[in-house]
Scaffold this motif. Structure first.
Motif, PDB file in Angstrom:
ATOM      1  N   HIS A 174      -1.352  -0.626   8.806  1.00 47.24           N
ATOM      2  CA  HIS A 174      -0.392  -1.568   9.383  1.00 47.24           C
ATOM      3  C   HIS A 174       0.918  -0.903   9.821  1.00 47.24           C
ATOM      4  CE1 HIS A 174      -2.965  -4.961   8.607  1.00 47.24           C
ATOM      5  NE2 HIS A 174      -3.120  -4.571   7.362  1.00 47.24           N
ATOM      6  N   GLU A 175       1.205   0.275   9.308  1.00 43.88           N
ATOM      7  CA  GLU A 175       2.410   0.996   9.730  1.00 43.88           C
ATOM      8  C   GLU A 175       2.160   1.847  10.970  1.00 43.88           C
ATOM      9  OE1 GLU A 175       5.610   1.261   8.676  1.00 43.88           O
ATOM     10  OE2 GLU A 175       5.443  -0.259   7.103  1.00 43.88           O
ATOM     11  N   THR A 179      -1.506   0.495   3.904  1.00 40.68           N
ATOM     12  CA  THR A 179      -0.170   0.735   4.450  1.00 40.68           C
ATOM     13  C   THR A 179      -0.253   1.515   5.750  1.00 40.68           C
ATOM     14  OG1 THR A 179       0.823   0.714   2.240  1.00 40.68           O
ATOM     15  CG2 THR A 179       2.071   1.779   4.003  1.00 40.68           C
ATOM     16  N   ASP A 180      -1.037   2.581   5.764  1.00 38.25           N
ATOM     17  CA  ASP A 180      -1.171   3.404   6.971  1.00 38.25           C
ATOM     18  C   ASP A 180      -1.727   2.580   8.132  1.00 38.25           C
ATOM     19  OD1 ASP A 180      -0.226   5.513   5.501  1.00 38.25           O
ATOM     20  OD2 ASP A 180      -2.173   6.513   5.279  1.00 38.25           O
ATOM     21  N   TRP A 235       6.429   3.824   7.852  1.00 31.34           N
ATOM     22  CA  TRP A 235       6.735   4.065   6.436  1.00 31.34           C
ATOM     23  C   TRP A 235       5.450   4.512   5.751  1.00 31.34           C
ATOM     24  CZ3 TRP A 235       5.036   2.067   1.746  1.00 31.34           C
ATOM     25  CH2 TRP A 235       5.828   2.334   0.629  1.00 31.34           C
ATOM     26  N   VAL A 293       3.527   5.443   1.815  1.00 30.25           N
ATOM     27  CA  VAL A 293       3.627   5.233   0.376  1.00 30.25           C
ATOM     28  C   VAL A 293       4.357   6.397  -0.283  1.00 30.25           C
ATOM     29  CG1 VAL A 293       2.276   5.059  -1.763  1.00 30.25           C
ATOM     30  CG2 VAL A 293       1.580   3.766   0.267  1.00 30.25           C
ATOM     31  N   VAL A 341      -3.969   1.192  -1.439  1.00 26.77           N
ATOM     32  CA  VAL A 341      -2.685   0.759  -0.871  1.00 26.77           C
ATOM     33  C   VAL A 341      -2.194   1.755   0.179  1.00 26.77           C
ATOM     34  CG1 VAL A 341      -2.058  -0.574  -2.916  1.00 26.77           C
ATOM     35  CG2 VAL A 341      -1.333   1.806  -2.738  1.00 26.77           C
ATOM     36  N   THR A 342      -2.542   3.017   0.019  1.00 29.33           N
ATOM     37  CA  THR A 342      -2.176   4.014   1.026  1.00 29.33           C
ATOM     38  C   THR A 342      -2.898   3.736   2.342  1.00 29.33           C
ATOM     39  OG1 THR A 342      -1.744   5.706  -0.658  1.00 29.33           O
ATOM     40  CG2 THR A 342      -2.173   6.475   1.590  1.00 29.33           C
TER      41      THR A 342
END
Length: 207
Positions: A133-134, A130-131, A141, A143, A126-127
């Protein structure tokens, strides 16, 4: 997927590019109870295996990961697509023997679906997602911005997916079977559209 030779895309870098640009894929598995599909953002790790490996996660409550697949899973990625009007073909004025069609880009990636529950692997996944797409955001943002206890609790609600790609098919249907004049007409027609997806297809048509 039916892929006539004129529309076949075999370049692995191009296939991976379509998969990254699609952002959201559909994970499809065949089970004894029938077909199941789940829309998922997937992370492509190109250096892992001959065609790359896909990672993602499903809600723990999703029955797809609990039902044993009867064969390989498929991740379906769609690129730009657009309706093609026969009125854009100059050949229409010559013989009227034209019909509508649809231009699109698609990639089907196949392989065994492996599900995992290890919390450390899930956190890493998930990190990374997230990285990915952020990253384009001015203030991304992370995690780690959320309390660790909260994140750990959230991880208990998901199951990880690893899909090593053993076979991959690509299709780029962009009017390659039409004459140069017809292709130019389609490109011009789509470029004038107010739909962003139409304009994206216009840029892909060989003229």
């Amino acid at each position: 997927m039916y892929v006539p030779p004129a529309f076949r895309e075999d370049d692995l870098a191009a296939l991976h590019g379509t998969m990254r640009e699609a952002r959201l894929a559909n994970l499809i598995t065949a089970t004894a109870g029938g077909l199941i599909a789940t829309p998922l953002p997937l992370l492509l790790v190109p250096e892992e295996g001959p065609y790359g490996t896909l990672y993602g996660h499903l809600a723990r409550a999703n029955p797809q990961w609990k039902l044993p697949p009867t064969g390989d899973a498929m991740a379906l990625f769609m690129g730009p697509d657009a309706y093609v009007s026969p009125s854009w073909y100059p050949s229409k004025r010559e013989h009227q023997k034209v019909v509508p069609t649809w231009n699109y880009v698609a990639v089907h990636a196949y392989g065994p679906a492996e599900f995992f529950e290890d919390p450390d692997r899930l956190l890493e996944l998930v990190t990374r997602l997230t990285d990915l797409h952020e990253q384009p955001r001015a203030e991304p943002w992370a995690v780690t911005d959320a309390p660790e206890t909260f994140i750990r609790a959230q991880l208990r609600g998901i199951v990880g997916l690893r899909l090593p790609i053993t076979r991959i098919e690509g299709k780029r249907k962009m009017s390659q079977n039409r004459s140069a004049a017809d292709r130019a007409g389609v490109a011009a027609g789509l470029a004038a559209s107010d739909r962003a997806s139409d304009r994206a297809v216009a840029a892909l048509i060989p003229t």
